[in-house]
Design a protein around this motif. Structure first.
Motif, PDB file in Angstrom:
ATOM      1  N   GLU A   1     -23.953 -39.756 -21.505  1.00 11.61           N
ATOM      2  CA  GLU A   1     -24.131 -38.716 -22.518  1.00 11.61           C
ATOM      3  C   GLU A   1     -25.454 -37.975 -22.310  1.00 11.61           C
ATOM      4  O   GLU A   1     -25.521 -36.744 -22.465  1.00 11.61           O
ATOM      5  N   VAL A   2     -26.511 -38.703 -21.948  1.00  9.63           N
ATOM      6  CA  VAL A   2     -27.795 -38.051 -21.671  1.00  9.63           C
ATOM      7  C   VAL A   2     -27.656 -37.102 -20.484  1.00  9.63           C
ATOM      8  O   VAL A   2     -28.120 -35.955 -20.529  1.00  9.63           O
ATOM      9  N   ALA A   3     -27.020 -37.578 -19.419  1.00 11.51           N
ATOM     10  CA  ALA A   3     -26.842 -36.754 -18.216  1.00 11.51           C
ATOM     11  C   ALA A   3     -26.019 -35.509 -18.524  1.00 11.51           C
ATOM     12  O   ALA A   3     -26.356 -34.397 -18.076  1.00 11.51           O
ATOM     13  N   ARG A   4     -24.967 -35.659 -19.287  1.00 13.11           N
ATOM     14  CA  ARG A   4     -24.124 -34.519 -19.643  1.00 13.11           C
ATOM     15  C   ARG A   4     -24.931 -33.477 -20.436  1.00 13.11           C
ATOM     16  O   ARG A   4     -24.834 -32.281 -20.176  1.00 13.11           O
ATOM     17  N   ASP A   5     -25.735 -33.947 -21.402  1.00 13.29           N
ATOM     18  CA  ASP A   5     -26.530 -33.023 -22.214  1.00 13.29           C
ATOM     19  C   ASP A   5     -27.612 -32.331 -21.389  1.00 13.29           C
ATOM     20  O   ASP A   5     -28.051 -31.223 -21.742  1.00 13.29           O
TER      21      ASP A   5
END
Length: 289
Positions: free
Chosen positions: A275-279
């Motif tokens: 989720e961090v990488a996607r954001d």
């Protein structure tokens, strides 16, 4: 009685009047054909010069081995997280993974290796960043000598890489693991900035982040700590601190499993990192070391 002279038939008069016209049309066609032939020859000659210009090796920088250009080359980077120790078997696997990356480099592609320290910075002893000058089998024999090209590759690229790799895979340990900060700092460098096309990052790590951004410790080794910030908040904080420079990076995690945290690594922690990488605009994939 005087004889009346016969008038020429219309067909004869008409025939005489059209002969010059047919001759003129033929000359015009010949001129057009000559012009077309001249243009074809000129185009072929121009094409040869363009081909030579494209295939002729361009001058390169002696320090980076990168082609001298106003544009940055594609860039593959490898970060080895040495904030936790790993076994000799794992060290050998890390070295093999880096060699695989080395052997798949395109001609002119930049290749960088970094060792992550406890401050989220790169230890200069484990730093390597050069463009692939090409091996002998990548040479165009019309313009380059494959033997000399292989010698240059061995001396100027593979030799320095070997020296860095020996220290890079030596196990160490540190009190903190600012993995995310290290990734963000890499994207602040000019060579790995968003201006570089096709940015890949191989991250060899256990992904057990432990810094002010967030920590993977405190959830019993299975879940994330109950007071963990939202992944979107982590991404916003990183962007505010380091800039929006990670968008478009292809992040490939080569996971170092830890016996005491393997369920966390493959479960809640992986989801959090995804989720961090996607954001942050990164495309993230995982595989075990």
């Amino acid at each position: 009685m005087a004889r009346r002279r016969k008038r020429p038939s219309r067909s004869r008069v008409s025939g005489r009047s059209h002969r010059p016209r047919r001759s003129g049309a033929r000359a015009s066609r010949l001129k057009r054909l000559a012009l077309i032939n001249m243009l074809a020859v000129a185009g072929a000659i121009a094409g040869v010069f363009v081909l030579i210009a494209v295939l002729t090796p361009k001058p390169f920088d002696e320090q980076s081995l990168c082609v001298e250009s106003d544009t940055l080359p594609p860039h593959t980077a490898v970060i080895v997280d040495k904030t936790d120790e790993y076994s000799q078997v794992q060290a050998d696997r890390i070295a093999a993974a880096i060699r695989r990356e080395q052997n798949t480099l395109a001609l002119g592609e930049r290749f960088s290796l970094y060792e992550l320290d406890a401050r989220g910075r790169f230890d200069p002893r484990g730093a390597f960043s050069l463009c692939n000058p090409g091996r002998g089998d990548q040479a165009n024999p019309l313009f380059r000598n494959p033997k000399r090209m292989e010698e240059r590759y061995t001396e100027m690229f593979e030799g320095p890489l070997d020296g860095v790799l020996d220290d890079l895979v030596e196990p160490k340990e540190a009190p903190s693991s600012p993995i995310l900060e290290a990734i963000a700092r890499l994207a602040q460098t000019e060579a790995y900035s968003p201006a570089a096309p096709s940015r890949r990052l191989l991250l060899i790590s256990d992904m057990l982040q432990n810094s002010d951004a967030f920590t993977a410790y405190g959830g019993g080794g299975v879940e994330m700590p109950p007071d963990s910030p939202a992944p979107s908040s982590v991404a916003d904080a990183i962007t505010d601190r380091f800039g929006d420079n990670l968008r478009g990076v292809r992040l490939e995690v080569l996971l170092i499993p830890r016996d005491t945290h393997v369920d966390l690594q493959r479960g809640a922690l992986k989801t959090f990192w995804d989720e961090v990488a996607r954001d942050l605009g990164m495309d993230i994939t995982w595989r075990d070391l």
